[in-house]
Design an enzyme around this catalytic site. Structure first.
Site, PDB file in Angstrom:
ATOM      1  N   GLU A 194       5.234  -2.307  -1.021  1.00 20.65           N
ATOM      2  CA  GLU A 194       6.429  -2.645  -1.795  1.00 20.65           C
ATOM      3  C   GLU A 194       7.605  -2.190  -0.949  1.00 20.65           C
ATOM      4  O   GLU A 194       7.890  -0.998  -0.840  1.00 20.65           O
ATOM      5  CB  GLU A 194       6.452  -1.920  -3.138  1.00 20.65           C
ATOM      6  CG  GLU A 194       7.620  -2.402  -3.994  1.00 20.65           C
ATOM      7  CD  GLU A 194       8.436  -1.300  -4.680  1.00 20.65           C
ATOM      8  OE1 GLU A 194       9.199  -1.625  -5.591  1.00 20.65           O
ATOM      9  OE2 GLU A 194       8.329  -0.123  -4.294  1.00 20.65           O
TER      10      GLU A 194
ATOM     11  N   ASP B 253       4.058   2.185  -3.323  1.00 18.07           N
ATOM     12  CA  ASP B 253       5.397   2.251  -3.923  1.00 18.07           C
ATOM     13  C   ASP B 253       6.426   2.682  -2.879  1.00 18.07           C
ATOM     14  O   ASP B 253       6.191   3.618  -2.117  1.00 18.07           O
ATOM     15  CB  ASP B 253       5.359   3.282  -5.063  1.00 18.07           C
ATOM     16  CG  ASP B 253       6.622   3.262  -5.900  1.00 18.07           C
ATOM     17  OD1 ASP B 253       6.898   2.219  -6.516  1.00 18.07           O
ATOM     18  OD2 ASP B 253       7.336   4.284  -5.942  1.00 18.07           O
TER      19      ASP B 253
HETATM   20  C1  NOJ Z   1       9.312   0.928  -7.447  1.00 21.83           C
HETATM   21  C2  NOJ Z   1       8.609   0.762  -8.751  1.00 21.83           C
HETATM   22  O1  NOJ Z   1       8.196  -0.569  -8.868  1.00 21.83           O
HETATM   23  C3  NOJ Z   1       9.594   1.179  -9.816  1.00 21.83           C
HETATM   24  O2  NOJ Z   1       9.139   0.864 -11.094  1.00 21.83           O
HETATM   25  C4  NOJ Z   1       9.876   2.647  -9.657  1.00 21.83           C
HETATM   26  O3  NOJ Z   1      10.876   3.020 -10.570  1.00 21.83           O
HETATM   27  C5  NOJ Z   1      10.362   2.972  -8.252  1.00 21.83           C
HETATM   28  N1  NOJ Z   1       9.583   2.319  -7.247  1.00 21.83           N
HETATM   29  C6  NOJ Z   1      10.320   4.455  -8.002  1.00 21.83           C
HETATM   30  O4  NOJ Z   1       8.995   4.900  -7.893  1.00 21.83           O
END
Ligand code: NOJ
Ligand code: CA
Length: 538
Positions: free
Chosen positions: A280, A222
């Site tokens: 990500e 993440d």
């Molecule tokens: C990316 C995640 O996909 C999202 O759902 C989340 O709110 C943010 N990162 C913060 O962790």
């Protein structure tokens, strides 16, 4: 732990040599909304376990589980209070182990989400930080700073939260007086760690091992481009514009982050069975993304380019071309994503209703024929639309409140899946934490299972056919009329899609394998109605 459990790891055709992830189809399970196993209206691990046959028959290679760790759920579990546990809402570690074992037995790999940029404010470390004085080692695990202005009542800099509002919150010190501020790039219940602190680094290395020992096949990382902030925490001087704003900032994509992924790669490689890391990272420049994929760093990164592309041949061509150009000469292959739990579902992005669904069917075929790997977000295989009219009092995404109730946030793509029956919640469980619309009765897995023309069966067939051609590495564009996307891959699969508003006649590119909707054939010519894609074996 590893010793006690027999190594039962799926070995599909893609295992051989190249690395299974390169051509894999990975299905994203948003745990709260997939299936409810214990009847409390919230999806859980038991529910996923019971529904593994759906995923196996769909034909995906791996499942990515969004966070199921102990959490106050201020951001759907992306606010983790204990990284080595399962939230009681979702089950327990024994359930998790059983899920991994069953998934592996069904030939599915399991990827879990790791959230290293921030914890929950209910994490022990953050509680300790609040109880400790400024300058203490407890505070040094997060980013606490004094405020600006004579009385420190202004935030330390002008950074904004991705969810809206300032990225800093002021704390009350033990003596009851207003004190320091802490940084949170997301919700105020998600304090950012200070990754320059070796304790933070050691802790996450240990957390990775904890889950690898339990048999996970990899991690979705993440906010992988977050973690490090410019040491001076300088003002940006500019405003953010929502979740998809990928502009360069002093808190994204700092050089030091790569050393962390080098360490993580060494950890992943120390386990048998090709365990992977997926970044990500929302970056403005795809060339910067490639730096996360150097041979000693991560295996894969999400390519979010389709998420902002309109339904047009020109826009899709640009996404595909620029992505492949970026990866040209690089050892890794791109990934492709049409939807996830953070964006409006693509049926809706493409116009919604009948047209949106036709386009989503064609888009799936366009995506699944491309070289590389693909992510399928739960419910896209059912042709689900965004739910845009959820009652305001049910909205849970922190974006709703933080934007001053102007941005409804992401709940509309997180509505629990419809499995069977004629009434909401369609066998998700006895109830569901967000209501599904009446139109979903036609979209349940049950309703679509036996219907040869359903979206579900289109995905099943496409995923089965894809296996035969999955080793594609390259693509060449074929001569196509306006508004038609036409390409062939080096594994012998060609895809033609009419993305315009008029029917077009095209010359058959080979044996017609699959069509997203019925086509007319005239000898060696085929007429494609608007919003139609076909696959050919060359
Ligand atoms: C990316 C995640 O996909 C999202 O759902 C989340 O709110 C943010 N990162 C913060 O962790
Ligand atoms: Ca439940």
């Amino acid at each position: 732990m590893t010793d006690a459990r027999p190594e039962r790891r799926p070995a599909g055709p893609a295992e051989e040599g190249e690395g299974w992830w390169r051509h894999a189809v990975i299905y994203q399970v948003y745990v709260r909304s997939f299936a409810d196993g214990n009847g409390d209206g919230i999806g859980d691990l038991a529910g996923i376990r019971a529904r593994l046959p759906h995923l196996a028959s769909l034909g995906v290679d791996a499942v990515w589980l969004t966070p199921f760790y102990t959490s106050p759920m201020a951001d759907g579990g992306y606010d983790v209070a204990d990284y080595r546990s399962v939230d009681p809402l979702f089950g327990d570690l024994a359930q998790f182990d059983a899920l991994v074992a069953d998934a592996h037995g069904a030939g599915l790999r399991i990827i879990v989400d790791i959230v290293p940029n921030h914890s929950s404010d209910e994490h022990t470390w953050f509680r300790q930080a609040l109880a400790a004085p400024p300058g203490s080692p407890e505070r040094a695990r997060y980013l606490f700073r004094d405020g600006r202005g004579p009385d420190g009542s202004e935030p330390p800099n002008d950074w904004e939260s991705v969810f809206g509002g300032p990225a800093w919150t002021r704390v009350t010190e033990a003596d009851g007086r207003p004190g320091q501020w802490y940084l949170h790039l997301f919700d105020s219940k998600q304090p950012d760690f200070d990754w320059r602190n070796p304790e933070v680094r050691a802790e996450f290395a240990d957390i990775l091992r904890f889950w690898l020992d339990r048999g996970v096949d990899g991690f979705r990382i993440d906010v992988a481009h977050g973690l490090f902030k410019h040491p001076d925490l300088p003002d940006t001087g500019t405003k953010r514009s929502g979740m998809l704003d990928t502009s360069a900032r002093p808190y994204w994509d700092q050089e030091e982050v790569h050393e962390v992924y080098r360490e993580w790669r060494r950890i992943l490689d120390s386990y048998p069975g090709q365990r992977i890391g997926v970044a990500e990272a929302w970056l403005p420049d795809t060339a910067r993304l490639l730096r996360y994929l150097r041979p000693d760093e991560l295996h894969q990164a999400f390519n979010f380019a389709f998420l902002t592309a309109d339904w047009s041949a020109a826009a899709f061509l640009e996404v595909i071309d620029s992505t492949l150009a970026t990866f040209d000469g690089h050892d890794s292959l791109p990934s492709w994503v049409l939807s996830n739990h953070d964006v409006t579902r693509h049926v809706t992005r493409y116009g919604g209703g009948e047209a949106g669904l036709r386009r989503a069917r064609a888009a799936a075929m366009i995506m699944l024929a491309l070289p590389g790997s693909a992510y399928v977000y739960q419910g896209e295989e059912l042709g689900l639309e965004e739910v845009t009219d959820l009652p305001e009092d049910l909205l849970q995404d922190p974006t709703w409140e933080r934007s001053g109730r102007t941005d409804r946030g992401r709940d509309g793509c997180r509505v629990p899946l419809p499995w069977a029956g004629h009434e909401p919640p369609y066998a998700f469980g006895p109830s569901a934490w967000l209501p599904a619309p009446p139109t979903w009765r036609a979209h349940t897995v049950d309703a679509q299972h036996g219907d040869a023309d359903s979206v579900l069966n289109l995905y099943r067939t496409a995923l089965r056919l894809r296996r035969e051609f999955r080793h594609a590495r390259r693509l060449r564009w074929l001569d196509a009329p306006d508004n038609v996307l036409d390409y062939a891959t080096d594994s012998g699969l060609a895809c033609t899609a009419n993305m315009g508003t008029e029917p077009v006649e095209v010359i058959a590119r080979g044996e017609l394998l699959l069509a997203s909707r019925p086509v007319e054939r005239h000898g060696d010519r085929v007429v494609l109605a608007p919003d139609t894609a076909v696959w050919w074996r060359q």
